[in-house]
Design a protein around this motif. Sequence first.
Motif, short mmCIF file in Angstrom:
data_model
loop_
_atom_site.label_atom_id
_atom_site.label_comp_id
_atom_site.label_asym_id
_atom_site.label_seq_id
_atom_site.Cartn_x
_atom_site.Cartn_y
_atom_site.Cartn_z
N ALA A 227 42.62 40.30 38.30
CA ALA A 227 41.45 40.96 37.69
C ALA A 227 41.16 40.35 36.33
N TYR A 228 39.90 40.01 36.11
CA TYR A 228 39.50 39.40 34.84
C TYR A 228 38.34 40.18 34.21
N ALA A 229 38.35 40.23 32.89
CA ALA A 229 37.25 40.85 32.16
C ALA A 229 36.20 39.80 31.79
N LYS A 230 36.64 38.55 31.67
CA LYS A 230 35.74 37.49 31.19
C LYS A 230 35.55 36.42 32.26
N ALA A 231 34.31 36.04 32.47
CA ALA A 231 33.99 35.02 33.46
C ALA A 231 34.76 33.72 33.17
N GLU A 232 34.83 33.36 31.89
CA GLU A 232 35.48 32.11 31.50
C GLU A 232 36.94 32.09 31.98
N ASP A 233 37.61 33.24 31.96
CA ASP A 233 39.02 33.30 32.36
C ASP A 233 39.17 33.13 33.87
N LEU A 234 38.27 33.74 34.62
CA LEU A 234 38.32 33.53 36.08
C LEU A 234 38.05 32.06 36.41
N ILE A 235 37.06 31.50 35.71
CA ILE A 235 36.71 30.10 35.98
C ILE A 235 37.89 29.17 35.66
N ALA A 236 38.70 29.56 34.67
CA ALA A 236 39.85 28.71 34.28
C ALA A 236 41.05 28.92 35.20
N ASP A 237 41.02 29.89 36.07
CA ASP A 237 42.17 30.19 36.95
C ASP A 237 42.36 29.05 37.95
N PRO A 238 43.51 28.34 37.92
CA PRO A 238 43.69 27.18 38.81
C PRO A 238 43.78 27.57 40.29
N GLU A 239 44.11 28.83 40.57
CA GLU A 239 44.17 29.30 41.96
C GLU A 239 42.78 29.29 42.62
N VAL A 240 41.75 29.53 41.79
CA VAL A 240 40.39 29.70 42.32
C VAL A 240 39.79 28.34 42.67
N GLU A 241 39.35 28.21 43.92
CA GLU A 241 38.75 26.94 44.36
C GLU A 241 37.22 27.04 44.42
N MET A 242 36.76 28.25 44.69
CA MET A 242 35.30 28.46 44.78
C MET A 242 34.93 29.72 44.01
N VAL A 243 33.84 29.62 43.25
CA VAL A 243 33.39 30.77 42.44
C VAL A 243 32.08 31.30 43.03
N VAL A 244 32.04 32.61 43.23
CA VAL A 244 30.79 33.28 43.59
C VAL A 244 30.19 33.85 42.31
N VAL A 245 28.93 33.50 42.04
CA VAL A 245 28.26 34.03 40.85
C VAL A 245 27.32 35.14 41.31
N SER A 246 27.70 36.39 41.01
CA SER A 246 26.85 37.53 41.41
C SER A 246 26.69 38.47 40.22
N THR A 247 26.36 37.88 39.09
CA THR A 247 26.13 38.62 37.84
C THR A 247 24.63 38.87 37.68
N TYR A 248 24.24 39.32 36.48
CA TYR A 248 22.82 39.53 36.21
C TYR A 248 22.05 38.23 36.40
N ASN A 249 20.80 38.37 36.79
CA ASN A 249 20.00 37.21 37.20
C ASN A 249 19.99 36.06 36.18
N HIS B 28 33.98 24.76 43.54
CA HIS B 28 32.76 24.87 44.32
C HIS B 28 32.08 26.17 43.91
N VAL B 29 30.76 26.25 44.09
CA VAL B 29 30.03 27.44 43.63
C VAL B 29 29.08 27.95 44.71
N LEU B 30 29.16 29.27 44.90
CA LEU B 30 28.16 29.97 45.71
C LEU B 30 27.39 30.85 44.74
N CYS B 31 26.10 30.57 44.58
CA CYS B 31 25.32 31.25 43.55
C CYS B 31 24.28 32.17 44.17
N GLU B 32 24.32 33.44 43.72
CA GLU B 32 23.35 34.42 44.20
C GLU B 32 21.93 34.02 43.82
N LYS B 33 20.99 34.59 44.51
CA LYS B 33 19.60 34.43 44.08
C LYS B 33 19.36 35.32 42.87
N PRO B 34 18.49 34.98 41.94
CA PRO B 34 17.74 33.73 41.90
C PRO B 34 18.65 32.55 41.54
#
Length: 361
Positions: free
Chosen positions: A53-75, A91-97
């Motif tokens: 569990a992370y409070a900050k996006a930057e920390d999740l992004i820095a996690d070496p375990e994570v291979e793909m990031v889903v971005v589902s934050t505010y537009n 790798h990135v899966l980005c929500e619309k828009p």
Amino acid sequence: MDRIKVGIIGFGRSGCNIHADAISQKKDLFDLVAICDELPELRSHQEFPNAEAYAKAEDLIADPEVEMVVVSTYNYTHAKYAIQALDAGKHVLCEKPFGFTTADVDAMIAASKRNNRVLQPFQQRRFASDFEAIQEVLRSGVLGEIGFVRICWPGFGRRWDWQTSRVRGGGQLYNNGPHLIDYGMELFGDSDPVVTSTVRNMLGSGDAEDEIHVMLQGEGAPQVEMIISATCAFPQDRWLICGRNGTLRGTGTELEWKYVDWSKYPERKTDMNPLPGRYFCSEDLAFTTGSWKEENTGNTDGGAGSNPASAPALKLYDTLYRAIRLGEPQVITPEQIRRRVAVLETCYRQNGIPFPEGTRQ
Ligand SMILES: NC(=O)c1ccc[n+]([C@@H]2O[C@H](COP(=O)([O-])OP(=O)(O)OC[C@H]3O[C@@H](n4cnc5c(N)ncnc54)[C@H](O)[C@@H]3O)[C@@H](O)[C@H]2O)c1
């Protein structure tokens, strides 16, 4: 299977109800290893108790375990986090828009290329079964050349969440607009449309639009009208497609179409005189009919309200797995969605709406 380890930034309706749910149904292909949300009470999922569990996006992004990031934050934050994650080698899966402007998308594509990582726009409704049925009818050619298309998402009701506020990039243009404009552009074709649009706020509590009218026009292409309404209390067809040989109409779960075979009728030469006996042009047309009905109601509505995640989302996750692990071409590409973002950007500019802070212009 070599599962793809996923981290989700923004664990609200989309992050949890669409993405975590899709991953829970695709556990042979994906694993959810990290969750990030600003709100502590949202940083967990019962099916993935070991997810960090992370409070900050930057920390999740820095996690070496994570291979793909889903971005589902505010537009307005999508491009920023997508680029950060790509630059961190994810790798990135980005929500619309998928970004607010083409400059946003260009920066995302550049980050994907320089890091050799897959950048996937999340436009799951492309795989909705009503749209797939429509594409099949159009491919068959029975309707003939298409001159006019109307796509309508009616509704009557108020919203008071951040999607009604410009500060967070809310408003229907960038909320549900990306779904309609993706459909509209698929039906319009490959040329660049002339875009006309109007927006207004009718019932939403914030300052952003809850009604939009967008029209695409161009030489050799159908005129495509897209409407999202917050003040339409009566059901309307979602689809109207008019061609030289026939018409298709219907909802997300039922479609019907009918068409004529003009070769069975005599040629009509223009008669420059009044028709004899004050007769009005009329002829009996024998229509051939067709119809389609959704058998599995989970298939059409791919939104955050459908739980478990519906078939369109699962189909997109399948294509994404194949793109990342097998190197297959993406079915929905960033370059395609860039053209949709160009339409949205034009609508924004036409209506004098200020872009949210951080948007590349
Ligand atoms: N594809 C679809 O059908 C679909 C459906 C719903 C929402 N969406 C998209 O998903 C995104 C989120 O919408 P939602 O309806 O889930 O909203 P939501 O408010 O339910 O969830 C957003 C979550 O993101 C968190 N968040 C925002 N910024 C953050 C940050 N910088 N760091 C960490 N957490 C952050 C918020 O705390 C919130 O919990 C939007 O861009 C929306 O367009 C897409």
